[in-house]
Design a protein around this motif. Structure first.
Motif, PDB file in Angstrom:
ATOM      1  N   GLY A  14       0.807  -1.227   0.000  1.00 40.10           N
ATOM      2  CA  GLY A  14       0.000   0.000   0.000  1.00 40.10           C
ATOM      3  C   GLY A  14       0.831   1.264   0.000  1.00 40.10           C
ATOM      4  N   SER A  15       2.118   1.159   0.320  1.00 46.12           N
ATOM      5  CA  SER A  15       2.953   2.355   0.347  1.00 46.12           C
ATOM      6  C   SER A  15       3.518   2.711  -1.018  1.00 46.12           C
ATOM      7  N   ALA A  16       3.292   1.888  -2.006  1.00 41.13           N
ATOM      8  CA  ALA A  16       3.762   2.195  -3.355  1.00 41.13           C
ATOM      9  C   ALA A  16       2.917   3.335  -3.926  1.00 41.13           C
ATOM     10  N   PRO A  17       3.519   4.241  -4.657  1.00 38.58           N
ATOM     11  CA  PRO A  17       2.745   5.363  -5.198  1.00 38.58           C
ATOM     12  C   PRO A  17       1.768   4.892  -6.271  1.00 38.58           C
ATOM     13  N   VAL A  18       0.633   5.570  -6.300  1.00 43.18           N
ATOM     14  CA  VAL A  18      -0.358   5.289  -7.336  1.00 43.18           C
ATOM     15  C   VAL A  18       0.057   6.094  -8.562  1.00 43.18           C
ATOM     16  N   GLU A  19       0.317   5.418  -9.628  1.00 42.67           N
ATOM     17  CA  GLU A  19       0.886   6.089 -10.794  1.00 42.67           C
ATOM     18  C   GLU A  19      -0.081   7.088 -11.427  1.00 42.67           C
ATOM     19  N   GLU A  20      -1.382   6.908 -11.268  1.00 48.76           N
ATOM     20  CA  GLU A  20      -2.354   7.858 -11.835  1.00 48.76           C
ATOM     21  C   GLU A  20      -2.314   9.207 -11.120  1.00 48.76           C
ATOM     22  N   ASP A  21      -1.880   9.207  -9.839  1.00 44.64           N
ATOM     23  CA  ASP A  21      -1.871  10.441  -9.045  1.00 44.64           C
ATOM     24  C   ASP A  21      -0.493  11.076  -8.947  1.00 44.64           C
ATOM     25  N   LEU A  22       0.466  10.625  -9.738  1.00 44.27           N
ATOM     26  CA  LEU A  22       1.814  11.178  -9.638  1.00 44.27           C
ATOM     27  C   LEU A  22       1.879  12.611 -10.155  1.00 44.27           C
ATOM     28  N   PHE A  23       1.083  12.960 -11.145  1.00 39.09           N
ATOM     29  CA  PHE A  23       1.126  14.296 -11.728  1.00 39.09           C
ATOM     30  C   PHE A  23      -0.059  15.105 -11.218  1.00 39.09           C
ATOM     31  N   GLU A  24       0.200  16.387 -10.927  1.00 36.70           N
ATOM     32  CA  GLU A  24      -0.865  17.239 -10.407  1.00 36.70           C
ATOM     33  C   GLU A  24      -1.878  17.534 -11.493  1.00 36.70           C
ATOM     34  N   ARG A  25      -3.111  17.546 -11.100  1.00 43.72           N
ATOM     35  CA  ARG A  25      -4.188  17.901 -12.008  1.00 43.72           C
ATOM     36  C   ARG A  25      -4.924  19.074 -11.408  1.00 43.72           C
ATOM     37  N   SER A  26      -5.293  19.993 -12.244  1.00 47.37           N
ATOM     38  CA  SER A  26      -6.067  21.140 -11.789  1.00 47.37           C
ATOM     39  C   SER A  26      -7.526  20.909 -12.157  1.00 47.37           C
ATOM     40  N   TYR A  27      -8.356  20.930 -11.159  1.00 48.34           N
ATOM     41  CA  TYR A  27      -9.782  20.748 -11.392  1.00 48.34           C
ATOM     42  C   TYR A  27     -10.514  22.086 -11.441  1.00 48.34           C
ATOM     43  N   VAL A  28      -9.777  23.174 -11.456  1.00 50.75           N
ATOM     44  CA  VAL A  28     -10.362  24.506 -11.522  1.00 50.75           C
ATOM     45  C   VAL A  28     -10.635  24.838 -12.982  1.00 50.75           C
ATOM     46  N   ASN A  29     -11.798  25.340 -13.251  1.00 50.18           N
ATOM     47  CA  ASN A  29     -12.151  25.735 -14.606  1.00 50.18           C
ATOM     48  C   ASN A  29     -11.601  27.144 -14.842  1.00 50.18           C
ATOM     49  N   HIS A  30     -10.444  27.223 -15.470  1.00 54.38           N
ATOM     50  CA  HIS A  30      -9.772  28.513 -15.637  1.00 54.38           C
ATOM     51  C   HIS A  30     -10.549  29.445 -16.561  1.00 54.38           C
ATOM     52  N   LEU A  31     -11.187  28.908 -17.567  1.00 55.25           N
ATOM     53  CA  LEU A  31     -11.969  29.748 -18.472  1.00 55.25           C
ATOM     54  C   LEU A  31     -13.133  30.407 -17.736  1.00 55.25           C
ATOM     55  N   ALA A  32     -13.823  29.651 -16.907  1.00 50.51           N
ATOM     56  CA  ALA A  32     -14.957  30.209 -16.164  1.00 50.51           C
ATOM     57  C   ALA A  32     -14.505  31.291 -15.195  1.00 50.51           C
ATOM     58  N   TRP A  33     -13.405  31.055 -14.488  1.00 47.09           N
ATOM     59  CA  TRP A  33     -12.916  32.062 -13.551  1.00 47.09           C
ATOM     60  C   TRP A  33     -12.398  33.303 -14.270  1.00 47.09           C
ATOM     61  N   THR A  34     -11.763  33.115 -15.416  1.00 49.01           N
ATOM     62  CA  THR A  34     -11.297  34.261 -16.193  1.00 49.01           C
ATOM     63  C   THR A  34     -12.479  35.103 -16.668  1.00 49.01           C
ATOM     64  N   LEU A  35     -13.514  34.454 -17.161  1.00 48.81           N
ATOM     65  CA  LEU A  35     -14.704  35.186 -17.594  1.00 48.81           C
ATOM     66  C   LEU A  35     -15.392  35.875 -16.419  1.00 48.81           C
ATOM     67  N   ALA A  36     -15.436  35.222 -15.269  1.00 46.25           N
ATOM     68  CA  ALA A  36     -16.053  35.835 -14.087  1.00 46.25           C
ATOM     69  C   ALA A  36     -15.291  37.089 -13.663  1.00 46.25           C
ATOM     70  N   VAL A  37     -13.969  37.026 -13.683  1.00 44.91           N
ATOM     71  CA  VAL A  37     -13.162  38.198 -13.312  1.00 44.91           C
ATOM     72  C   VAL A  37     -13.335  39.318 -14.341  1.00 44.91           C
ATOM     73  N   LEU A  38     -13.337  38.961 -15.620  1.00 41.66           N
ATOM     74  CA  LEU A  38     -13.521  39.976 -16.666  1.00 41.66           C
ATOM     75  C   LEU A  38     -14.886  40.647 -16.572  1.00 41.66           C
ATOM     76  N   PHE A  39     -15.934  39.852 -16.366  1.00 40.14           N
ATOM     77  CA  PHE A  39     -17.269  40.440 -16.239  1.00 40.14           C
ATOM     78  C   PHE A  39     -17.398  41.257 -14.953  1.00 40.14           C
ATOM     79  N   GLY A  40     -16.740  40.825 -13.883  1.00 45.78           N
ATOM     80  CA  GLY A  40     -16.726  41.625 -12.658  1.00 45.78           C
ATOM     81  C   GLY A  40     -16.034  42.964 -12.872  1.00 45.78           C
ATOM     82  N   GLY A  41     -14.911  42.948 -13.593  1.00 48.71           N
ATOM     83  CA  GLY A  41     -14.224  44.207 -13.919  1.00 48.71           C
ATOM     84  C   GLY A  41     -15.070  45.098 -14.806  1.00 48.71           C
TER      85      GLY A  41
END
Length: 105
Positions: A14-41
């Protein structure tokens, strides 16, 4: 491999690393947040423009920027610097609640 090594490997399996989780993944929707900031501005920019326009409209309606030398003319420097109400939010509130066009005389 003997039995002891098999048990030891099973314990630490169980101490072996899970190979699927070795690389960071961003679950943030950058397009949605960018549009929200632009519309707020954009909303803030339009609110500032409305406050400035309502300030000048109120100054014209109340006659606060009449030119002292030439009767019936406007002092354009006064229109830039005038404060026709006490607070900026009063201009914003009036501009947002009075949507009908007013007739200036």
């Amino acid at each position: 491999m003997n039995e002891k090594e098999g048990k030891l490997l099973k314990i630490y399996d169980g101490s072996a690393p899970v190979e699927e989780d070795l690389f960071e993944r961003s679950y943030v929707n950058h397009l949605a947040w960018t549009l929200a900031v632009l519309f707020g501005g954009l909303v803030i920019w339009l609110a500032i423009a409305l406050v400035n326009a309502e300030n000048q409209r109120n100054a014209l309606a109340t006659g606060q920027c009449a030119d002292p030398l030439f009767k019936g003319e406007l002092d354009k420097k006064c229109l830039v610097m005038v404060r026709s109400r006490d607070h900026w939010w009063q201009h914003l509130w009036y501009g947002m609640t009075h949507l009908q066009q007013s007739n200036l005389k």
